[in-house]
Write a protein that holds these residues in place. Structure first.
Motif, short mmCIF file in Angstrom:
data_model
loop_
_atom_site.label_atom_id
_atom_site.label_comp_id
_atom_site.label_asym_id
_atom_site.label_seq_id
_atom_site.Cartn_x
_atom_site.Cartn_y
_atom_site.Cartn_z
N ASP A 29 48.79 50.53 43.38
CA ASP A 29 49.24 51.51 44.36
C ASP A 29 50.42 50.98 45.15
OD1 ASP A 29 45.85 52.56 45.11
OD2 ASP A 29 47.25 53.25 43.56
N ALA A 30 51.24 51.90 45.67
CA ALA A 30 52.42 51.53 46.45
C ALA A 30 52.03 50.64 47.63
CB ALA A 30 53.14 52.78 46.94
N LEU A 31 52.86 49.65 47.88
CA LEU A 31 52.72 48.72 48.99
C LEU A 31 51.53 47.77 48.85
CD1 LEU A 31 53.69 50.96 52.05
CD2 LEU A 31 55.15 49.55 50.59
N THR A 32 50.92 47.72 47.68
CA THR A 32 49.86 46.75 47.45
C THR A 32 50.20 45.91 46.22
OG1 THR A 32 48.53 48.19 46.02
CG2 THR A 32 48.14 48.32 48.40
N LEU A 33 49.58 44.74 46.15
CA LEU A 33 49.77 43.84 45.03
C LEU A 33 48.48 43.07 44.80
CD1 LEU A 33 53.28 42.23 45.74
CD2 LEU A 33 52.69 43.55 43.71
N ASP A 34 48.31 42.59 43.58
CA ASP A 34 47.20 41.70 43.26
C ASP A 34 47.62 40.29 43.67
OD1 ASP A 34 45.03 40.37 42.23
OD2 ASP A 34 45.54 40.73 40.12
N VAL A 35 47.18 39.86 44.86
CA VAL A 35 47.57 38.56 45.40
C VAL A 35 46.53 37.51 45.01
CG1 VAL A 35 48.05 37.24 47.49
CG2 VAL A 35 48.80 39.62 47.32
N LEU A 36 46.97 36.48 44.29
CA LEU A 36 46.07 35.42 43.85
C LEU A 36 46.00 34.26 44.83
CD1 LEU A 36 46.68 37.07 41.21
CD2 LEU A 36 46.38 34.94 39.97
N HIS A 37 47.09 34.06 45.58
CA HIS A 37 47.13 32.95 46.54
C HIS A 37 48.16 33.29 47.61
CE1 HIS A 37 47.29 28.79 48.08
NE2 HIS A 37 48.59 29.00 48.18
N VAL A 38 47.83 32.94 48.84
CA VAL A 38 48.79 33.07 49.93
C VAL A 38 48.54 31.97 50.96
CG1 VAL A 38 47.35 34.73 51.21
CG2 VAL A 38 49.81 34.63 51.64
N ASP A 39 49.61 31.35 51.44
CA ASP A 39 49.53 30.43 52.57
C ASP A 39 50.79 30.63 53.40
OD1 ASP A 39 51.63 28.77 51.48
OD2 ASP A 39 50.15 27.73 50.24
N LYS A 40 51.07 29.74 54.31
CA LYS A 40 52.21 29.93 55.21
C LYS A 40 53.56 29.84 54.50
CE LYS A 40 51.20 26.65 58.10
NZ LYS A 40 51.28 25.76 59.30
N TYR A 41 53.55 29.31 53.27
CA TYR A 41 54.81 29.00 52.61
C TYR A 41 55.07 29.79 51.33
CZ TYR A 41 54.00 25.08 55.73
OH TYR A 41 53.72 24.32 56.84
N ILE A 42 54.00 30.18 50.62
CA ILE A 42 54.19 30.86 49.34
C ILE A 42 53.18 32.00 49.16
CG2 ILE A 42 55.09 28.79 48.20
CD1 ILE A 42 52.35 28.49 46.82
N VAL A 43 53.51 32.88 48.22
CA VAL A 43 52.61 33.94 47.77
C VAL A 43 52.66 33.95 46.24
CG1 VAL A 43 52.06 36.41 47.84
CG2 VAL A 43 53.17 35.34 49.80
N VAL A 44 51.50 34.01 45.61
CA VAL A 44 51.43 34.13 44.15
C VAL A 44 50.77 35.47 43.83
CG1 VAL A 44 50.53 33.16 42.00
CG2 VAL A 44 51.27 31.63 43.85
N VAL A 45 51.45 36.27 43.00
CA VAL A 45 50.95 37.60 42.68
C VAL A 45 50.88 37.80 41.17
CG1 VAL A 45 51.95 38.53 44.81
CG2 VAL A 45 53.22 38.73 42.66
N ASN A 46 50.07 38.77 40.78
CA ASN A 46 49.95 39.19 39.38
C ASN A 46 50.64 40.55 39.28
OD1 ASN A 46 49.17 39.39 36.69
ND2 ASN A 46 47.13 40.17 37.19
N LYS A 47 51.88 40.56 38.78
CA LYS A 47 52.68 41.79 38.74
C LYS A 47 52.22 42.71 37.62
CE LYS A 47 56.80 42.32 36.76
NZ LYS A 47 56.77 43.69 36.20
N PRO A 48 52.06 44.00 37.91
CA PRO A 48 51.72 44.94 36.84
C PRO A 48 52.96 45.30 36.02
CG PRO A 48 51.92 46.12 38.90
CD PRO A 48 52.08 44.66 39.24
N SER A 49 52.76 45.64 34.77
CA SER A 49 53.85 46.13 33.94
C SER A 49 54.38 47.44 34.52
CB SER A 49 53.36 46.36 32.51
OG SER A 49 54.38 46.88 31.69
N GLY A 50 55.71 47.58 34.53
CA GLY A 50 56.33 48.80 35.05
C GLY A 50 56.88 48.67 36.45
#
Length: 214
Positions: free
Chosen positions: A3-24
């Motif tokens: 959905d818009a403005l959301t992401l599958d976030v796998l990790h977040v801290d003060k310095y980085i964000v790791v996400v799982n991007k959907p196709s498209g």
């Protein structure tokens, strides 16, 4: 799609964000108002204190999988250098539109942008930039080949061209709109499944994995 403005976030801290991007979904904003929704815009909406340009690497719009983004300028600089120095480990899973007979190997092809057909890349052993990919066959599924890719370089459309070109594996990735028979966003069967790097501040080795959604 997410959905818009959301992401599958796998990790977040003060310095980085790791996400799982959907196709498209775009990694970064494109041209025009219709192409502003992307991983970067969603990360900035979710984490308002993030720097304006958090992207340190990209995935094609139709490619799904792992992305790391920086939340601070120093983290961005450190992560960017890791990518530039080829210190980041990346593994992709793809489904090719045909049966590959070989079990694995190394692909090395030179290619460049086709200025008359952007963003299409073409094979050019004279003026092209070298792209290197190690690959391994994982299995055959209904006339299609599941493969693992470990790119040693990060050229535009590298895995897609190494799959489709006759000097590569000779079969396009299923759903590829540029080099195969795909017709719309979200069909490409190419997933960035593993990402390894050192945390930009703690220097701790980090590894993230997500299964291919196909």
């Amino acid at each position: 799609m997410t959905d818009a403005l959301t992401l599958d976030v796998l990790h977040v801290d003060k310095y980085i964000v790791v996400v799982n991007k959907p196709s498209g979904l775009l990694s970064v904003p494109g041209k025009g108002e219709a192409n502003q929704d992307c991983v970067v815009s969603r990360v900035r909406a979710m984490f308002p204190n993030c720097i304006e340009q958090p992207s340190v690497h990209r995935l094609d719009q139709d490619t799904s999988g792992l992305l790391v983004l920086a939340r601070t300028t120093d983290a961005h600089r450190t992560l960017s250098k890791q990518f530039m120095d080829r210190l980041v480990g990346k593994r992709y899973i793809a489904l090719l539109d045909g049966v590959v007979e070989e079990s694995g190997g190394m692909i090395e092809l030179q290619f460049r942008l086709d200025p008359d057909n952007r963003p299409h890349q073409i094979y050019d052993p004279v003026n092209g930039k070298n792209g290197i990919t190690r690959w391994r066959k994982l299995g055959i599924e209904n006339g299609r080949t599941r493969v693992e890719f470990k790119p040693h370089t990060g050229r535009t459309h590298q895995l897609r061209l190494h799959s489709s070109h006759e000097k590569g594996l000779g079969f396009p990735i299923v759903g590829d709109r540029l080099y195969g028979t795909g017709t719309k966003p979200g069909q490409l069967k190419l997933h960035a499944s593993t990402l390894r790097f050192r945390h930009p501040v703690t220097k701790k080795p980090m590894e993230f994995m997500t299964p291919a959604p196909f």
